[in-house]
Structure formats: C-alpha cells, structure tokens
Design an enzyme around this catalytic site. Structure first.
Site, PDB file in Angstrom:
ATOM      1  N   CYS A 221      35.731  20.566  11.554  1.00  0.00           N
ATOM      2  CA  CYS A 221      35.222  19.327  10.954  1.00  0.00           C
ATOM      3  C   CYS A 221      35.532  18.152  11.895  1.00  0.00           C
ATOM      4  CB  CYS A 221      35.879  19.099   9.596  1.00  0.00           C
ATOM      5  SG  CYS A 221      35.583  17.436   8.956  1.00  0.00           S
TER       6      CYS A 221
ATOM      7  N   LYS B  59       0.866  -1.176   0.000  1.00  0.00           N
ATOM      8  CA  LYS B  59       0.000   0.000   0.000  1.00  0.00           C
ATOM      9  C   LYS B  59       0.904   1.228   0.000  1.00  0.00           C
ATOM     10  CE  LYS B  59      -4.054   1.920   2.393  1.00  0.00           C
ATOM     11  NZ  LYS B  59      -3.753   3.273   2.024  1.00  0.00           N
TER      12      LYS B  59
HETATM   13  S1  IVH Z   1      -6.430  -1.031  -4.486  1.00  0.00           S
HETATM   14  C1  IVH Z   1     -10.980   0.866  -3.734  1.00  0.00           C
HETATM   15  N1  IVH Z   1      -3.853  -1.167  -4.169  1.00  0.00           N
HETATM   16  O1  IVH Z   1      -4.957   3.370  -0.829  1.00  0.00           O
HETATM   17  C2  IVH Z   1      -9.630   1.146  -4.057  1.00  0.00           C
HETATM   18  N2  IVH Z   1      -4.947   0.808  -3.424  1.00  0.00           N
HETATM   19  O2  IVH Z   1      -6.670   3.877   1.486  1.00  0.00           O
HETATM   20  C3  IVH Z   1      -8.886  -0.075  -4.451  1.00  0.00           C
HETATM   21  N3  IVH Z   1      -3.448   2.498  -2.479  1.00  0.00           N
HETATM   22  O3  IVH Z   1      -7.622   4.832  -2.563  1.00  0.00           O
HETATM   23  C4  IVH Z   1      -7.498   0.294  -4.317  1.00  0.00           C
HETATM   24  N4  IVH Z   1      -1.582   1.367  -2.764  1.00  0.00           N
HETATM   25  O4  IVH Z   1      -5.260   5.172  -3.524  1.00  0.00           O
HETATM   26  C5  IVH Z   1      -4.936  -0.412  -3.993  1.00  0.00           C
HETATM   27  N5  IVH Z   1      -1.569  -1.455  -3.964  1.00  0.00           N
HETATM   28  C6  IVH Z   1      -2.660  -0.696  -3.788  1.00  0.00           C
HETATM   29  C7  IVH Z   1      -2.589   0.600  -3.218  1.00  0.00           C
HETATM   30  C8  IVH Z   1      -3.766   1.320  -3.039  1.00  0.00           C
HETATM   31  C9  IVH Z   1      -2.113   2.493  -2.327  1.00  0.00           C
HETATM   32  C10 IVH Z   1      -4.326   3.615  -2.064  1.00  0.00           C
HETATM   33  C11 IVH Z   1      -5.446   3.884  -3.017  1.00  0.00           C
HETATM   34  C12 IVH Z   1      -6.712   3.853  -2.199  1.00  0.00           C
HETATM   35  C13 IVH Z   1      -6.177   4.082  -0.840  1.00  0.00           C
HETATM   36  C14 IVH Z   1      -7.151   3.583   0.208  1.00  0.00           C
END
Ligand code: IVH
Length: 665
Positions: free
Chosen positions: A385, A108
C-alpha cells in the site's frame, strides 16, 4: 388502411370480448400509430359500453398506451427534431440578431431524448425514444421507474388535456462512477437502460429525467413552461434569461461551472423565450429556427506517459493514474488522467514512454482513449500500500455487458482499518456526512498530525484541553466543537452507514439497507441477501458486505459513543411480509410500483424486480391473472409453480385487502 374488427356490425350486438377487440384496435391506432380512425367521443362511448358489459375486462386496464409492448414503434404526435449548432460567439450572435425577442439558455444535457405522454386524466400513458424523429420505440416500462418522472399529473393543472413532456434522460455522473470502467460514457448507459427489456444492467431507477418541453397545455413563454413543469412534478432544465449581447457570458459562466454538475453537458441551448414568436418562426425539417445549440469543444490530443502513480482513496481502493507530459486540451493543461483499474491498464498495454491519445470526456474529465505505443519500461503494480506499506489485495468482479462477462480487477489496501490515508479520508468524510459544524480541513489535519485523533471515533473523546493545543484555538471555539460532536450521537442508521465511507454505500444504498435491517442484522447479512434488495446489483452487494466487514473495528469504536437509530419505524421481524420475496406484475390500480415496493420493505418483505426461484409471492395488477396474454413475469411464475416451487399468485386487490390497515401509509 387497416379495418377495425367487426366493422359494419352494430355495436349493440357485440359481445364483451368482441367489443374489447374493437377497443384495443382503436387504442393502438391512437397511441401507437397516431392515426385515430374514429372521433374521440365515439371511442369513449365504446369504452363506456365495454365497461358496462364487463367492468373488469383486462383490455380496460390496458387502454391509454397500456396495450403497447416494450420496443413497439410509437408515432410521435409532433416530430422530435434536432437542434441547429454553432461553435463560436460570432455564429451565435449572427443567429440571435436575425431574430427578435428575449432568449432563454439552458444546459444541453448529454443523454437520450425521451417523450412521455399522459392521458386526459393525467395518468402516465406511454414513453418513447426519439427514434428517427417521427417514430420512436416504446420504453414506458423503464421510464415509469425513473424517480423524477411522475406517474400521475395533478388533473387540475392540465384541464382535461392529453399532455406530452419531452426531455433528456441521463445517468447522473455520481451513478456512472460505479460503472465507468465498463462503459464509454453515461449517455450509452442511459440509452441502454431505457431500451432494456429485462433487468440485469444499470436499473432505470438510477436514471433521471431533465424536462425541457411541454405540449398540450398552453404557456406564453419558456420561463412559464419551466414553472408549470415544476408544478406538474418534473425537474425542468434550468432556464437562464438572456439576450444576444449577454448570451456569450451565460455560455462562459456555465462552461466554468459545468464540471461540478452531476450530469454531462455538451453545450448550451438558446431558445426564443416567447412561444408565439417560436410558432411564427417554425422549423426546418431538421431543427426549429427558434433554438440553437452552442456546443462545447471537446478537443483531443496526444501526450507521453511519464509515470504511473498509484493513488489511494478513502475507500482503500488503489487507482492507477497516468502522469503525462503537460498538454493543452479544451482550454486547460492536462498532466494527469485516471486509468481506473488494473484491467484497463492491461487493456491499454501501457509502457512508460508510450504516446497516448487523450480527450476530455464531456469536455471535462481527462481520459486516455488509446495507446500509440513507443514506450518500453514496464508499469509495475505496487506490492505494498503506497500509504501504510501493508499488503495489497486484488479484487475481481464480473459484470454482464451486452451479453458478455467483463472482468474488472482492482487493487486495494488490505488493512484499511490501520491505514493512515484511509483513516484520514474517512474522518473527513464522516464529519461532512454527519454535518458536524466547525471541523474544517485545517482543524482535522492538526488533530491527526498531533495524534489527538486517529479516526472518526476519536472525535467523541475530544475535550476542551486537548483542543486548546491547536493553533488559534480559544476556549469558546473549543467548547463549541465539543458540543457539536456531542450533538451528533443519535444518528439515523442510513446516515451512519453512509458516513462509514464504504465505496458503494452512498445515499441510495444506505437508505435501502436501513429500511430493511438493524445495524446488528446488517453486520451479518450475506451478499445474496443484499443483492436480493430491489435495485442493488451483485457487485454493489458484495462491496457493501466486504466493506462492512472491513470497517468492523471502526464500527465497534464508534458504537461506544453513538447510537444509530432506524430511519423509519419498520416492522421487520413481526412484519406481515417477513420472509417473503414479492414481485409485482401488470398494471397496478391502487399503488404505483415504487410505493408498492416500499410497502413490501416496510412490512418486512423483500421487493424483487424479476421472478426467480427465490420469489414467494407474485402480486398481479388489475385482472391480469385472467388475461388472455399473461405478462412474462406471470408466465415464469406459473412455470415455477408447475415445477413445484412454493410460490403464490395473488391479485392486487386481494393482497391489499389482506394487509388491511398495514398497507396504509
Ligand atoms: S430543446 C428541437 N433543450 O439535444 C428540440 N434540447 O441535439 C428542442 N437536449 O433532441 C430541444 N438538452 O434531446 C433542448 N436543454 C435542452 C436540451 C436539449 C439536451 C437534446 C434534445 C435534442 C438534442 C438535439
């Protein structure tokens, strides 16, 4: 419902300009409002009729999202939802057990969500922020500059469908390092750079796009989706297949590794792999039921400041580091935290004995968030230094952040060319950048300790005899090492520049400089000349010029042995565009913007990102020169012309025609 202009009139009786108004109206209804008022075929017929009446009408260049301005609201075709969250293995298992089918996990990434849309021909149409999930803001002007967002998708892979790709825009940590004292975290920088309406901050070219969703083309599974995204030219989020029982293991493995990634993450996202199952499960108003985010815990805590250590880096920068009473944070014992620079230290008003509030940024890097006070012994910056005892100098740099000048003061060893720690760090760096095999840390340490080698240039004087003085060194290995060094005498200029270990001279800046100047020229360029290069800011430029001057003795010693070669055949002096500062505006038809800027550099000119008094040529895409509402760059250019500046406006087609063969890659 808004009414279309000239409603009720027979299309055949409309003039080209009247028809253009109708086309523009329906184009915005479609792309901005997601509220098409007429069927696609009817719209296509209107466009075709306009094309036959006025083949070069400016509206034709702007359709497909091109009528949108920065910050305009864009309706999402499908709402951009959030993710459900959990914080423990038990919660994760509970979620996974309720559902059937295999899972995929992906990091994430902590950035800003972004939707990118392409028209039926695969051409980049628009990009938008998440906004409130239903409507976002148009950010196409900046997203188009992100290097790993394609401007054109291969048409045969999308089968005539409009395609939307969603993902996370982030600032790589390696790029954040240069601005970390000014911003709380890379996410804020990315969000700011995406929405920026004018240049000045961190350029969008520094951002990267992590694609995690694809709509418009059918795929059977998340794994197929990642594969197709790659073929389309994106960098998809890595997907790790797993199931309810192995999900925790994936989380643990990634937790252990995440600190070495070049982006910040705040958890692991799990999705059901099978798309048909996803569709069956659907979503709540807030999040899809087929996905969940298992978040990392970002603990915060307190500790006491015991000491401030002044740490000297390879670049000669002296950085204050807080030495803390050990404290457990996010599963690790923390005893040190960087304080970045003098200004930050003063802002926190640190005294030895103070209680400090700490977090681990992105769960990883220990960070001093605040000072609760209680200490009384002053923190005194060093006057010499810490390594060579030589003088220390203070550099002041100013940067505009959110409309305010922010000053940062940093300390540096004033004689890096004579400082053993700097030379040692540089030697290590040099062998790594040049990929000279066989010189591990142990061998380099021994060479330095025995005084056989003092700096990178010394490597070229190594002989079999001298190497045999080292522990566990045989004739065979010694000969190999000598040969490995010899093999690295002809070095691409960009590699040579990066190998010097100058703070701001990383891969990107080195390549840019090498494509523009020879080494001899570079040793004389001014800060302003470097700053005029597209995408290098003023502070970077200043550090580069100062760094090259400081490294002059090392460069001289190296040049006895090595020959830096220009990375590409670049016609600089004789280049058709020598002396020109070129800015592009409007929608380019024949080149994408990056290729256009590279072309300018290849032909000896400089590519600017905004129109300034130094601009000599503004190339206008399509029929923008005749457009009823000229771009802001074009307006500025005309104003400068009126004020008597020698600035030329040229159409893209004329510009390319004039360059002829020189414009071909
Ligand atoms: S799947 C419904 N995969 O996290 C959205 N999201 O807190 C499905 N995000 O809005 C998203 N890395 O912007 C997905 N590997 C990942 C992600 C990711 C970051 C973000 C995304 C989402 C937010 C939710």
């Amino acid at each position: 419902m808004p009414t279309a202009p000239h409603a009720g009139r027979d299309v055949a009786t409309l003039s080209a300009d009247e028809l253009a108004e109708v086309v523009r109206f329906h184009d915005l209804a479609y792309w901005r409002d997601d509220a098409a008022l007429i069927p696609d075929q009817v719209y296509d017929q209107l466009v075709e009729r306009l094309r036959s009446l006025a083949p070069s009408h400016p509206v034709l260049d702007q359709i497909g999202g091109g009528n949108l301005g920065a910050g305009d609201k864009v309706a999402h075709l499908v709402p951009m939802l959030s993710l459900g969250k959990c914080y423990s293995e038990a919660e994760l298992k509970h979620w996974a057990r309720e559902l059937e089918g295999g899972l995929v996990a992906s990091p994430k990434v902590d950035g800003a969500a972004c939707s990118v849309r392409y028209d039926k021909t695969g051409r980049f149409a628009l990009a938008a922020t998440r906004g409130d999930g239903r409507r976002g803001e148009s950010i196409g002007h900046n997203v188009a500059a992100i290097p790993n967002v394609p401007s054109q998708l291969p048409p045969h892979l999308i089968g005539g469908a409009e395609v939307e790709v969603r993902g996370e825009v982030y600032l790589p940590l390696s790029a954040f390092a240069a601005v970390s004292e000014l911003f709380a975290n890379p996410r804020n920088v990315a969000a700011g750079a995406l929405k920026a309406k004018e240049s000045g901050g961190v350029p969008a070219a520094e951002l990267r796009f992590f694609a995690y969703d694809l709509m418009g083309v059918e795929v059977a599974s998340e794994q197929d989706k990642a594969q197709l995204l790659t073929e389309l030219g994106f960098d998809p989020a890595p997907t790790w297949p797993c199931d309810a029982d192995s999900a925790q293991q994936v989380y643990d493995d990634f937790s252990a590794r995440r600190a070495s990634e070049d982006y910040e993450t705040d958890g692991v996202v799990y999705k059901i792999d099978d798309i048909a199952t996803q569709q069956r499960l659907g979503a709540t108003g807030h999040h899809p039921r087929w996905a969940i985010a298992y978040k990392f815990q970002g603990d915060s805590g307190e500790s006491t400041l015991e000491q401030v250590e002044w740490s000297l880096a390879r670049t000669g920068t002296i950085t204050p580091v807080a030495i803390l009473a050990p404290v457990l944070l996010s599963g690790a014992t923390v005893t040190r935290a960087t304080l970045h620079n003098l200004s930050n230290l003063e802002r926190l008003d640190l005294k030895l004995g103070d209680r400090l509030q700490l977090t681990r940024r992105g769960g990883v890097i220990p960070h001093v968030e605040g000072n609760l006070g209680g200490g009384d012994a002053p923190v005194v910056p060093p006057s010499a230094c810490p390594s060579c005892g030589g003088p220390v100098l203070t550099r002041v740099s100013t940067r505009r952040v959110a409309g305010e000048d922010v000053e940062t003061r940093t300390l540096h060893c004033a004689q890096p060319g004579d400082c053993p720690t700097v030379l040692r760090g540089q030697l290590f760096h040099y062998t790594r950048v040049l990929e000279i095999d066989g010189f591990g840390d142990k061998i380099l340490e021994q060479l330095l300790d025995r005084g056989i080698v003092q700096d990178a240039a010394g490597l070229y004087g190594l002989s079999r005899e001298r190497l045999l003085e080292l522990e566990r060194m045989g004739v065979k290995l010694a000969d190999k090492l000598v040969a490995n060094v010899r093999a690295r005498r002809d070095i691409p200029l960009a590699t040579f520049l990066r190998a010097l270990g100058i703070e701001t001279l990383g891969r990107h800046a080195s390549e840019l400089l090498a494509s523009r100047w020879t080494l001899d020229e570079l040793r004389q360029v001014t800060k302003d000349e470097v700053a005029a290069l597209h995408s290098l800011g003023e502070i970077t430029a200043e550090r580069i010029v100062d760094g090259l001057a400081e490294q002059a003795p090392l460069i001289d010693r190296l040049l006895v042995h090595v020959t830096p070669t220009r990375s590409e055949a670049v016609e600089v002096d004789g280049g058709v565009l020598a002396g020109q500062v070129v800015v592009f505006t409007g929608k380019l038809e024949q080149l994408n913007r990056r290729d256009a800027q590279q072309l300018v550099v290849r032909l000896g000119g400089q590519a600017g990102s905004s129109v300034t008094q130094d601009t000599t040529l503004v190339v206008v895409g399509g029929d923008g020169l005749d457009a009823a509402s000229p771009s802001s760059k074009l307006k500025k250019a005309r104003k400068l012309q009126e004020q008597g500046h020698a600035l030329v406006l040229e159409r893209e087609a004329d510009f390319l025609g004039r360059l002829g063969d020189a414009a071909r890659p």
